[in-house]
Design an enzyme around this catalytic site. Sequence first.
Site, mmCIF file in Angstrom:
data_model
loop_
_atom_site.group_PDB
_atom_site.id
_atom_site.type_symbol
_atom_site.label_atom_id
_atom_site.label_comp_id
_atom_site.label_asym_id
_atom_site.label_seq_id
_atom_site.Cartn_x
_atom_site.Cartn_y
_atom_site.Cartn_z
ATOM 1 N N ASP A 6 0.870 -1.178 0.000
ATOM 2 C CA ASP A 6 0.000 0.000 0.000
ATOM 3 C C ASP A 6 0.909 1.231 0.000
ATOM 4 O O ASP A 6 2.133 1.114 0.165
ATOM 5 C CB ASP A 6 -0.924 0.009 1.230
ATOM 6 C CG ASP A 6 -1.914 1.185 1.209
ATOM 7 O OD1 ASP A 6 -2.272 1.630 0.106
ATOM 8 O OD2 ASP A 6 -2.317 1.645 2.291
ATOM 9 N N SER A 7 0.292 2.391 -0.118
ATOM 10 C CA SER A 7 1.041 3.647 -0.028
ATOM 11 C C SER A 7 1.558 3.886 1.385
ATOM 12 O O SER A 7 2.496 4.657 1.567
ATOM 13 C CB SER A 7 0.122 4.804 -0.419
ATOM 14 O OG SER A 7 -1.011 4.804 0.434
ATOM 15 N N ASN A 70 -6.577 0.151 -2.792
ATOM 16 C CA ASN A 70 -7.682 0.277 -3.749
ATOM 17 C C ASN A 70 -7.341 1.224 -4.893
ATOM 18 O O ASN A 70 -7.745 0.999 -6.035
ATOM 19 C CB ASN A 70 -8.918 0.853 -3.038
ATOM 20 C CG ASN A 70 -9.565 -0.138 -2.108
ATOM 21 O OD1 ASN A 70 -10.440 -0.881 -2.499
ATOM 22 N ND2 ASN A 70 -9.134 -0.168 -0.861
ATOM 23 N N THR A 71 -6.604 2.308 -4.571
ATOM 24 C CA THR A 71 -6.292 3.307 -5.602
ATOM 25 C C THR A 71 -5.476 2.667 -6.724
ATOM 26 O O THR A 71 -5.701 2.921 -7.908
ATOM 27 C CB THR A 71 -5.517 4.487 -4.969
ATOM 28 O OG1 THR A 71 -6.249 4.935 -3.818
ATOM 29 C CG2 THR A 71 -5.358 5.626 -5.934
ATOM 30 N N THR A 179 -8.011 1.263 2.027
ATOM 31 C CA THR A 179 -7.653 0.362 3.133
ATOM 32 C C THR A 179 -7.300 1.102 4.420
ATOM 33 O O THR A 179 -7.194 0.488 5.471
ATOM 34 C CB THR A 179 -6.485 -0.549 2.717
ATOM 35 O OG1 THR A 179 -5.420 0.285 2.206
ATOM 36 C CG2 THR A 179 -6.930 -1.535 1.653
#
Length: 261
Positions: A6-7, A70-71, A179
């Site tokens: 994730d980021s 999700n992005t 998330t």
Amino acid sequence: MIGIFDSGLGGLTVVRRVRERLPKSDIVYLADQAHLPYGERTNDELFTLLEANLAWLDSQAPDAIVMGCNTSCAIADAYGWPPTNAEVFDLLDSATIALQHAGARRIGIVATSATVRSGAYGRRIRNAIPESEVWEVPAPLLVPLVEAGNIDGAEPLEAVTEVCTQLPGDLDAVVLACTHYPVLDAHFAAVLGERVLRIDPAIVQAERVAEFLARNHVPPEAGTARYVTNAELSRFHENVARITGEPHPLTETLSAEPLSS
Ligand code: DGL
């Protein structure tokens, strides 16, 4: 071993679900905190970061890559998935399966600005559930709150309230389609009330990867987790401990920087 990225801290909510479901799988988690927040980036930047993150995870030779962002899934919907050796599990698919199981028709999506801009959630859900109505709302204030650890009290509650008031009433379900948002689930519950089902796509995501590993006879492992960031380590360490509940998580910084700014 399962690879997740994730980021930032949000994908740890996916890690939590995967560890509950698969306590005998090893996990490598990559937090691309040097490029946070993804929700405010351009599509081209997001695709470049997706390629780099997937390539790094793939280099760890995982049995599966479980998306924790999700992005990035929404960008892959428009640009296509970069090739990987490992099978990739998409959060948009998991959310859609959860909505089908729930029989939801009037559906709210709360997501990052980039995810909402892509329209990927609406397309995916309307394809799978043609009689559905979908409303997508951006929530750019929520990721910075979670990254700062500002998750209790009036400020996050007000931010969640502000987002939810943009949704119509009498929804069947609201997807927490970033998330980071399950960390704020208590606020969503307080604002949306009991009648609206809150969907965390990570629950179905964990179930799907469990079925995949079983089908492919992947043997049990020690159940270790390695958490890697490309930003400051000490705060990351504290946050990983808080969100995963592991008192002494194994955290590290990337020795080499595989991602461009
Ligand atoms: N947690 C990520 C997601 O699921 C992205 C958050 C961000 O960096 O804006 O979309």
